[in-house]
Design a protein around this motif. Structure first.
Motif, PDB file in Angstrom:
ATOM      1  N   PRO A   1       0.806  -1.233   0.000  1.00  0.00           N
ATOM      2  CA  PRO A   1       0.000   0.000   0.000  1.00  0.00           C
ATOM      3  C   PRO A   1       0.832   1.273   0.000  1.00  0.00           C
ATOM      4  N   GLY A   2       2.100   1.198   0.428  1.00  0.00           N
ATOM      5  CA  GLY A   2       2.941   2.388   0.384  1.00  0.00           C
ATOM      6  C   GLY A   2       3.156   2.922  -1.022  1.00  0.00           C
ATOM      7  N   LEU A   3       2.903   2.092  -2.030  1.00  0.00           N
ATOM      8  CA  LEU A   3       3.032   2.565  -3.406  1.00  0.00           C
ATOM      9  C   LEU A   3       2.038   3.675  -3.720  1.00  0.00           C
ATOM     10  N   ALA A   4       0.941   3.721  -2.974  1.00  0.00           N
ATOM     11  CA  ALA A   4      -0.061   4.770  -3.222  1.00  0.00           C
ATOM     12  C   ALA A   4       0.517   6.154  -2.984  1.00  0.00           C
ATOM     13  N   TYR A   5       1.432   6.279  -2.024  1.00  0.00           N
ATOM     14  CA  TYR A   5       2.010   7.586  -1.738  1.00  0.00           C
ATOM     15  C   TYR A   5       2.970   8.015  -2.835  1.00  0.00           C
ATOM     16  N   LEU A   6       3.562   7.035  -3.541  1.00  0.00           N
ATOM     17  CA  LEU A   6       4.397   7.396  -4.694  1.00  0.00           C
ATOM     18  C   LEU A   6       3.546   7.982  -5.818  1.00  0.00           C
ATOM     19  N   LEU A   7       2.353   7.439  -5.999  1.00  0.00           N
ATOM     20  CA  LEU A   7       1.494   7.922  -7.071  1.00  0.00           C
ATOM     21  C   LEU A   7       0.819   9.242  -6.734  1.00  0.00           C
TER      22      LEU A   7
ATOM     23  N   GLY B   1      10.581   6.531  10.936  1.00  0.00           N
ATOM     24  CA  GLY B   1      10.370   6.987   9.566  1.00  0.00           C
ATOM     25  C   GLY B   1      10.742   8.443   9.358  1.00  0.00           C
ATOM     26  N   ARG B   2      10.630   9.275  10.407  1.00  0.00           N
ATOM     27  CA  ARG B   2      11.052  10.674  10.285  1.00  0.00           C
ATOM     28  C   ARG B   2      12.548  10.774  10.045  1.00  0.00           C
ATOM     29  N   GLN B   3      13.296   9.842  10.628  1.00  0.00           N
ATOM     30  CA  GLN B   3      14.746   9.852  10.435  1.00  0.00           C
ATOM     31  C   GLN B   3      15.120   9.232   9.093  1.00  0.00           C
ATOM     32  N   HIS B   4      14.506   8.082   8.800  1.00  0.00           N
ATOM     33  CA  HIS B   4      14.841   7.343   7.579  1.00  0.00           C
ATOM     34  C   HIS B   4      13.542   6.727   7.020  1.00  0.00           C
ATOM     35  N   PRO B   5      12.926   7.357   6.039  1.00  0.00           N
ATOM     36  CA  PRO B   5      11.632   6.867   5.524  1.00  0.00           C
ATOM     37  C   PRO B   5      11.677   5.428   5.033  1.00  0.00           C
TER      38      PRO B   5
ATOM     39  N   VAL C   1      11.315  -1.308   5.282  1.00  0.00           N
ATOM     40  CA  VAL C   1      12.020  -2.501   5.769  1.00  0.00           C
ATOM     41  C   VAL C   1      11.223  -3.176   6.885  1.00  0.00           C
ATOM     42  N   LEU C   2      10.704  -2.392   7.812  1.00  0.00           N
ATOM     43  CA  LEU C   2       9.950  -2.951   8.933  1.00  0.00           C
ATOM     44  C   LEU C   2       8.650  -3.605   8.475  1.00  0.00           C
ATOM     45  N   THR C   3       7.937  -2.954   7.562  1.00  0.00           N
ATOM     46  CA  THR C   3       6.667  -3.516   7.127  1.00  0.00           C
ATOM     47  C   THR C   3       6.868  -4.816   6.355  1.00  0.00           C
ATOM     48  N   VAL C   4       7.879  -4.868   5.504  1.00  0.00           N
ATOM     49  CA  VAL C   4       8.152  -6.112   4.773  1.00  0.00           C
ATOM     50  C   VAL C   4       8.568  -7.216   5.735  1.00  0.00           C
ATOM     51  N   SER C   5       9.273  -6.848   6.810  1.00  0.00           N
ATOM     52  CA  SER C   5       9.749  -7.862   7.749  1.00  0.00           C
ATOM     53  C   SER C   5       8.635  -8.467   8.593  1.00  0.00           C
ATOM     54  N   MET C   6       7.432  -7.906   8.545  1.00  0.00           N
ATOM     55  CA  MET C   6       6.341  -8.453   9.347  1.00  0.00           C
ATOM     56  C   MET C   6       5.935  -9.854   8.877  1.00  0.00           C
ATOM     57  N   GLY C   7       6.162 -10.162   7.614  1.00  0.00           N
ATOM     58  CA  GLY C   7       5.894 -11.517   7.134  1.00  0.00           C
ATOM     59  C   GLY C   7       6.842 -12.535   7.768  1.00  0.00           C
ATOM     60  N   PRO C   8       8.171 -12.341   7.647  1.00  0.00           N
ATOM     61  CA  PRO C   8       9.093 -13.230   8.366  1.00  0.00           C
ATOM     62  C   PRO C   8       8.867 -13.228   9.877  1.00  0.00           C
ATOM     63  N   ALA C   9       8.457 -12.091  10.439  1.00  0.00           N
ATOM     64  CA  ALA C   9       8.194 -12.045  11.886  1.00  0.00           C
ATOM     65  C   ALA C   9       7.064 -13.000  12.252  1.00  0.00           C
ATOM     66  N   GLU C  10       6.019 -13.014  11.454  1.00  0.00           N
ATOM     67  CA  GLU C  10       4.895 -13.920  11.717  1.00  0.00           C
ATOM     68  C   GLU C  10       5.335 -15.375  11.572  1.00  0.00           C
ATOM     69  N   TRP C  11       6.167 -15.659  10.575  1.00  0.00           N
ATOM     70  CA  TRP C  11       6.679 -17.022  10.388  1.00  0.00           C
ATOM     71  C   TRP C  11       7.492 -17.465  11.606  1.00  0.00           C
TER      72      TRP C  11
ATOM     73  N   PRO D   1      21.551   1.331  11.730  1.00  0.00           N
ATOM     74  CA  PRO D   1      21.165  -0.046  12.068  1.00  0.00           C
ATOM     75  C   PRO D   1      20.697  -0.237  13.502  1.00  0.00           C
ATOM     76  N   VAL D   2      21.356   0.418  14.475  1.00  0.00           N
ATOM     77  CA  VAL D   2      21.075   0.110  15.888  1.00  0.00           C
ATOM     78  C   VAL D   2      19.634   0.440  16.265  1.00  0.00           C
ATOM     79  N   PRO D   3      19.139   1.669  16.044  1.00  0.00           N
ATOM     80  CA  PRO D   3      17.741   1.920  16.426  1.00  0.00           C
ATOM     81  C   PRO D   3      16.741   1.079  15.640  1.00  0.00           C
ATOM     82  N   LEU D   4      17.031   0.799  14.381  1.00  0.00           N
ATOM     83  CA  LEU D   4      16.113  -0.008  13.584  1.00  0.00           C
ATOM     84  C   LEU D   4      16.036  -1.437  14.115  1.00  0.00           C
ATOM     85  N   LEU D   5      17.191  -2.022  14.428  1.00  0.00           N
ATOM     86  CA  LEU D   5      17.201  -3.397  14.923  1.00  0.00           C
ATOM     87  C   LEU D   5      16.556  -3.489  16.300  1.00  0.00           C
TER      88      LEU D   5
END
Length: 458
Positions: A126-132, A310-314, A319-329, A381-385
């Motif tokens: 859904p983030g692609l909507a903001y690109l359009l 996201g304010r620091q690094h959009p 990365v976090l949203t895509v990782s929710m799939g592996p997180a669920e696994w 990397p540190v705050p994201l991880l």
């Protein structure tokens, strides 16, 4: 002379079950007085060894002989025994006891890797909507409207998703009723809250589209309609894929995301209609709304933490949203490995040690792939991880029904981080590192204390 013939040690089936003389041929005759009868009994013992070995009493062998169709006449003429139980006792003595290991039970928590991967993609697409549509609204105040509406949608969506899953235990019909009432109210509440901060009608329209989509997507994800949601996003994906080759025009930038929103709403309606086709469950109880409150608070606090990152690094949000799939696994794998650890240990202390190792391994498997992703996107990397580890550990505790500890810890971290960023007392990356690091440590201690006991896994 030696006793009767015996089975070769270690024989289990086929030719390996053939008999071997334990010395010279016995001189003791069978009950009928013929050595040929003893040989016939030996051959029968070799043929039926797999069934006789596990028997704990000659009566079980007698039942086996009856199932093989041996009559009293055959037993007397062919094997020289007076009756069925005499032959069964002879066979029981000839065949050594064998107790095969029981079949290993299937893992009840085996995850569906394809489904988890699809869900991870659906969180990010859904983030692609903001690109359009980004050039069609102002990046300042209009963006604040979307952020506020999004946070409300996250909070209400988490609470509604929990309530619907609880109702799912009593049937899809009850879950559908909950979603039918809650999803429109959630979309309306998110749009109304965003409208309070809106400076233009365009911002209200975009906030409404975002809220409707998030509500519809929540319905489909609860009811297992991931493929329907992917089909609904097809126009949006096509529009975003065309951007590198040229500007599709204002009409396409508006129409394609709108088609995806309408498609998601239609797919959610179809899924709800299918859920209502399920038979009702008589006497189904309604859980208290208070039970879903901590899930809503966690959704709100998680949204704040992700937006601060996201304010620091959009791109870190992607990365976090895509990782929710592996997180669920990995949540499924943790439960499966914990059950295996429970079967492999004999004392609470041994299980605590192994369970802690399983928790550390799953956390490592989740955050390690995010390190190269963070470096590629330019995120620190540190705050994201630490943020990823905080979210995963909180979801793990929620999966075991411990909702208030992760809600309280994440809410405190979000409030502290938001206040520090607003006051600009510390750099944003340092604020997130301190807040998420403290939260992750607290949640890890909670997880070890709660899940290090056998009871939650039994």
């Amino acid at each position: 002379m030696s006793g009767p013939m015996a089975l070769e040690p270690g024989g289990t089936g086929g030719d390996a079950l053939s008999l071997r003389l334990a010395g010279t041929r016995t001189s003791a005759l069978s009950a009928s007085g013929h050595g040929a009868d003893a040989e016939a009994v030996d051959r029968l013992a070799a043929e039926l060894a797999e069934g006789i070995g596990p028997a704990v009493h000659p009566y079980e062998v007698a039942a086996l002989l009856e199932s093989e169709g041996l009559t009293a006449e055959i037993i007397r003429e062919r094997y020289g025994h007076t009756d069925l139980f005499s032959l069964a006792s002879a066979l029981y003595e000839r065949v050594p006891r064998t107790f095969p290991e029981p079949p290993r039970p299937a893992d009840p928590w085996r995850p569906d890797a394809v489904r988890c991967g699809l869900r991870g993609a659906l969180f990010a697409l859904p983030g692609l909507a903001y690109l359009l549509t980004g050039r069609l609204w102002h990046a300042g105040r209009d963006l604040d409207v979307l952020v506020v509406a999004g946070l409300v949608s996250w909070a209400l969506g988490q609470a509604l998703g929990h309530r619907a899953h609880v109702r799912m235990a009593t049937g899809r019909r009850e879950a559908g009723r909950t979603l039918l009432k809650g999803a429109p109210l959630g979309a309306l509440a998110a749009t109304g809250t965003g409208a309070l901060f809106a400076g233009s009608g365009t911002a209200i329209g975009v906030a409404a589209a975002q809220s409707v989509y998030l509500a519809a997507a929540g319905v489909l994800l609860v009811l297992g309609g991931e493929r329907l949601l992917l089909a609904a996003l097809a126009p949006l994906i096509a529009g975003a894929a065309a951007l590198p080759f040229g500007d599709p025009g204002t009409a396409a930038r508006v129409a394609l995301p709108l088609l995806s929103v309408l498609g998601a709403a239609a797919a959610a309606g179809w899924a709800l209609r299918s859920a209502f086709g399920a038979p009702p469950v008589p006497g189904a109880s309604r859980p208290s709304l208070l039970r879903s409150l901590p899930y809503g608070l966690f959704g709100l606090s998680a949204g704040v933490l992700v937006l601060l990152e996201g304010r620091q690094h959009p791109y870190a949000v992607v990365v976090l949203t895509v990782s929710m799939g592996p997180a669920e696994w990995l949540l499924y794998r943790y439960r499966g490995m914990s059950v295996s650890a429970l079967r492999a240990t004999a004392t609470p202390a041994a299980f605590l040690l192994r369970s802690t190792g399983v928790l550390g391994l799953c956390l490592l498997l989740y955050v390690l792939p995010l390190l190269p992703a963070a470096l590629l996107t330019g995120a620190e990397p540190v705050p994201l991880l630490l943020l990823a580890a905080t979210l995963w550990t909180a979801l793990l505790l929620q999966a075991f029904g411990a909702a208030w500890p992760p809600a309280a810890v994440c809410l405190a971290a979000a409030c502290g981080a938001a206040s520090a960023v607003a006051l600009r007392s510390l750099p944003g990356a340092l604020v997130l590192t301190l807040s998420c690091g403290t939260a992750c440590l607290c949640l890890a201690v909670c997880a070890v204390r709660l899940l290090g006991r056998p009871a939650p896994h039994a």
